[in-house]
Design an enzyme around this catalytic site. Structure first.
Site, PDB file in Angstrom:
ATOM      1  N   GLU A  50      45.013  51.271  72.259  1.00 24.61           N
ATOM      2  CA  GLU A  50      45.789  52.354  72.666  1.00 24.61           C
ATOM      3  C   GLU A  50      44.864  53.249  73.497  1.00 24.61           C
ATOM      4  OE1 GLU A  50      47.437  54.262  69.431  1.00 24.61           O
ATOM      5  OE2 GLU A  50      48.759  55.848  70.327  1.00 24.61           O
ATOM      6  N   ASN A 197      58.412  53.384  69.992  1.00 22.62           N
ATOM      7  CA  ASN A 197      57.107  53.249  68.939  1.00 22.62           C
ATOM      8  C   ASN A 197      57.480  54.283  67.761  1.00 22.62           C
ATOM      9  OD1 ASN A 197      54.625  52.404  67.784  1.00 22.62           O
ATOM     10  ND2 ASN A 197      54.072  54.571  68.290  1.00 22.62           N
ATOM     11  N   GLU A 198      57.464  53.931  66.447  1.00 22.96           N
ATOM     12  CA  GLU A 198      57.643  54.899  65.341  1.00 22.96           C
ATOM     13  C   GLU A 198      58.483  55.902  66.071  1.00 22.96           C
ATOM     14  OE1 GLU A 198      53.920  56.051  63.667  1.00 22.96           O
ATOM     15  OE2 GLU A 198      53.462  53.954  63.054  1.00 22.96           O
ATOM     16  N   TYR A 264      49.678  50.531  57.164  1.00 24.86           N
ATOM     17  CA  TYR A 264      48.087  50.714  57.134  1.00 24.86           C
ATOM     18  C   TYR A 264      47.672  50.712  55.724  1.00 24.86           C
ATOM     19  CZ  TYR A 264      48.286  51.718  62.014  1.00 24.86           C
ATOM     20  OH  TYR A 264      48.228  51.776  63.504  1.00 24.86           O
ATOM     21  N   GLU A 321      51.509  46.939  64.091  1.00 25.02           N
ATOM     22  CA  GLU A 321      50.452  47.822  63.810  1.00 25.02           C
ATOM     23  C   GLU A 321      50.192  47.646  62.090  1.00 25.02           C
ATOM     24  OE1 GLU A 321      50.278  51.914  64.612  1.00 25.02           O
ATOM     25  OE2 GLU A 321      51.358  51.582  66.398  1.00 25.02           O
TER      26      GLU A 321
HETATM   27  O1  AHR Z   1      47.263  53.496  65.495  1.00 25.13           O
HETATM   28  C1  AHR Z   1      47.004  54.746  65.409  1.00 25.13           C
HETATM   29  C2  AHR Z   1      48.535  55.222  65.403  1.00 25.13           C
HETATM   30  O2  AHR Z   1      49.269  54.982  64.108  1.00 25.13           O
HETATM   31  C3  AHR Z   1      49.646  55.073  66.513  1.00 25.13           C
HETATM   32  O3  AHR Z   1      49.496  55.515  67.484  1.00 25.13           O
HETATM   33  C4  AHR Z   1      50.861  55.028  65.524  1.00 25.13           C
HETATM   34  O4  AHR Z   1      52.042  54.329  65.947  1.00 25.13           O
HETATM   35  C5  AHR Z   1      50.739  54.944  64.286  1.00 25.13           C
HETATM   36  O5  AHR Z   1      51.101  55.908  63.585  1.00 25.13           O
END
Ligand code: AHR
Length: 518
Positions: A50, A197-198, A264, A321
């Site tokens: 990114e 995205n999101e 995450y 992600e």
């Molecule tokens: O990877 C960092 C961020 O995490 C990304 O930009 C977003 O899609 C997610 O919240």
């Protein structure tokens, strides 16, 4: 196929030395080599780069005039290291950045490109010197498929359609001719195309119903020009927000090839206290590994909702992600998401890849966040210096599984217990490649005890062990630094024997092994 059954044997606490071997045969993996059904898509091993901090600028792109040795403006050292990973696809330009990106800012002579503000990641100036041509040339140099994430949050369908035409049309249109004027005669092949995205968060704060309508509208204009075929990926949610997936699938599943899931791993107790990436103890080691295993439950949950509308599993789950997210390194720029990468993170990578592989029926694309200098990076740079992280080595060891057939396994594992909680000590993936070679990757999560593991190989007559490699470290928080770049790096591994169809290996504490059988 659902998640492989983990049968947890009761583990009798061992009171011996720190590296004592757990009792023989407690860890057993039955491999049904003649029952393979699903291929592990190479695209599970994708990357995400990114416009965020030093992820692109300084990390990958330095420009042709830089003092840092470069190839056409890309760091030569980073390029070479990434080439060795055989990356199947790279997602770009975001992330959150994608939903405020105007592709027209990143084409034409670099000196004439506008300076804009990266409002999401630190309000820094984006000089747009890395744009469409630079990204797509990078994918060519790496032999990777591009995964473009299009702007739905602040962009229009017309802007998105123009971008696709610019990149992929080979006729005599104004946009195709503009591409030619900017130095690229032939159109590019663009496969993976994310529509937002999101979109529930930084990508527009939409409701599921509103996004589902927008998805239908935007994807209408995501056209296939000149024989190019887009693989359309809808924006999904994170973790266990299954209702979003259900709504978007219900309203649009026949118009998409995949829907995404983000997950995450946060080692600490909350987003506000994610824990440091260095100097932590066994608590944050264990908690990090335990948190990473949640990915399995989340994939199951989304898969179940998708089954309602797509029982044949035509639509893939794109885990585009994933990775460990810690507190930023002290002294680093706020918003740059810089963190170190330890032996713990290598194990989080191996456990996560085992989970993704085990869901090869539904998960056909995944992207670790992010390639260089951001979050769980493969590579860290500082000026001219570069190091490969422990996670880099895991991706290198695991590439044997790309496009190999997933061999079904039943795992009986001892438990690694800490503070009254337990996780399996052993995690593994077994696959067979086109040449008939069976590859095993196996991890020992235990912080202080070795594990002997017996692989009972059924439905195959392999008789030779191909020596493998072992990744381990002195401590769960060991890292590579610019002063000691090979502190955590693979060594050869020969501690495995094959007898009467059973492969027995001993995994040191906190370790990952890869080996082959033929
Ligand atoms: O990877 C960092 C961020 O995490 C990304 O930009 C977003 O899609 C997610 O919240």
């Amino acid at each position: 196929m659902k998640r492989i059954l983990f049968v947890l044997f009761l583990f009798c606490a061992y009171s011996g030395s720190q590296t004592a071997v757990a009792q023989s045969q407690e860890n057993r993996v039955i491999v049904n080599a003649d029952q393979a059904e699903y291929e592990i898509s190479e695209h599970i091993y994708g990357q995400f780069s990114e416009h965020l901090g030093r992820g692109i600028y300084g990390g990958i792109w330095v420009g042709e005039d830089s003092d840092i040795p470069n190839t056409e403006g890309y760091r030569t050292d980073v390029l070479k290291a990434l080439q060795e990973l055989e990356i199947p696809n790279i997602r770009w330009p975001g992330g959150c950045f994608a939903d405020e990106y105007d592709w027209r800012d990143g084409i034409g002579p670099r000196s004439e490109r506008p300076k804009t503000v990266n409002t999401h990641w630190g309000m820094v100036i984006e000089d747009n010197s890395f744009g469409t041509h630079e990204f797509l040339r990078l994918t060519e140099l790496l032999g990777a498929e591009p995964y473009i994430s299009a702007n739905v949050g602040s962009g229009t369908p017309a802007e998105m359609q123009d971008w696709i035409e610019y990149m992929t049309f080979d006729g005599d249109s104004e946009l195709a001719n503009l591409r030619r004027k900017n130095g690229r005669e032939e159109p590019w092949d663009i496969k993976f195309f994310g529509i937002g995205n999101e979109s529930w968060g930084c990508g527009g704060n939409m409701t599921a119903d509103y996004y589902a309508d927008l998805y239908r509208r935007y994807q209408t204009y995501a056209k296939d020009y000149s024989g190019n075929e887009l693989y359309k990926i809808a924006s999904g949610w994170s973790n266990d927000e299954y209702d979003w997936t259900e709504t978007v699938m219900r309203e649009a599943h026949w118009m998409m090839d995949a829907i995404s899931l983000h997950y995450y791993t946060i080692p600490g107790p909350s987003w506000g206290n994610k824990g440091p990436s260095t100097g932590f103890g066994e608590d944050l080691y264990f908690d990090g590994l335990q948190a990473s295993l949640e990915l399995d439950r989340f994939i199951e949950g989304h898969d179940n909702r998708m089954d309602k509308f797509d029982p044949e599993q035509r639509v893939a789950l794109a885990v585009d992600e994933w990775g460990v997210w810690t507190d930023p390194l002290p002294g680093s720029t706020p918003g740059f998401l810089e963190q170190q990468n330890s032996m713990r993170d290598a194990l989080i990578a191996s456990l996560s890849l085992d989970i993704l592989n085990s869901h090869a029926d539904r998960v056909r694309i995944a992207n670790i966040a992010q390639t260089v200098n951001v979050l769980q990076a493969m590579i860290l740079t500082d000026g001219e210096q570069m190091i490969k992280t422990p996670t880099y080595h895991v991706f290198h060891m695991y590439k044997v599984h790309q496009n190999a057939m997933l061999l079904p396994i039943d795992v009986e594992s001892t438990e690694y217990s800490h503070n009254g909680e337990s996780i399996p000590s052993v995690s593994t993936t077994v696959s067979r490649d086109d040449d008939g070679v069976i590859h095993i990757t196996a991890s020992n999560t235990h912080a202080s005890e070795s594990q002997e593991v017996a692989f009972d190989l059924r439905g195959t007559d392999v008789d030779d062990v191909i020596p493998g490699r072992l990744l381990t470290a002195d401590s769960v928080n060991s890292i590579n630094t610019f002063e000691d770049p090979d502190n955590v790096s693979p060594v050869s591994f020969e501690d495995a024997t094959l007898e009467d169809g059973t492969l027995t290996m001993t995994l040191p504490p906190r370790s990952i092994v890869v080996l082959g059988l033929e």
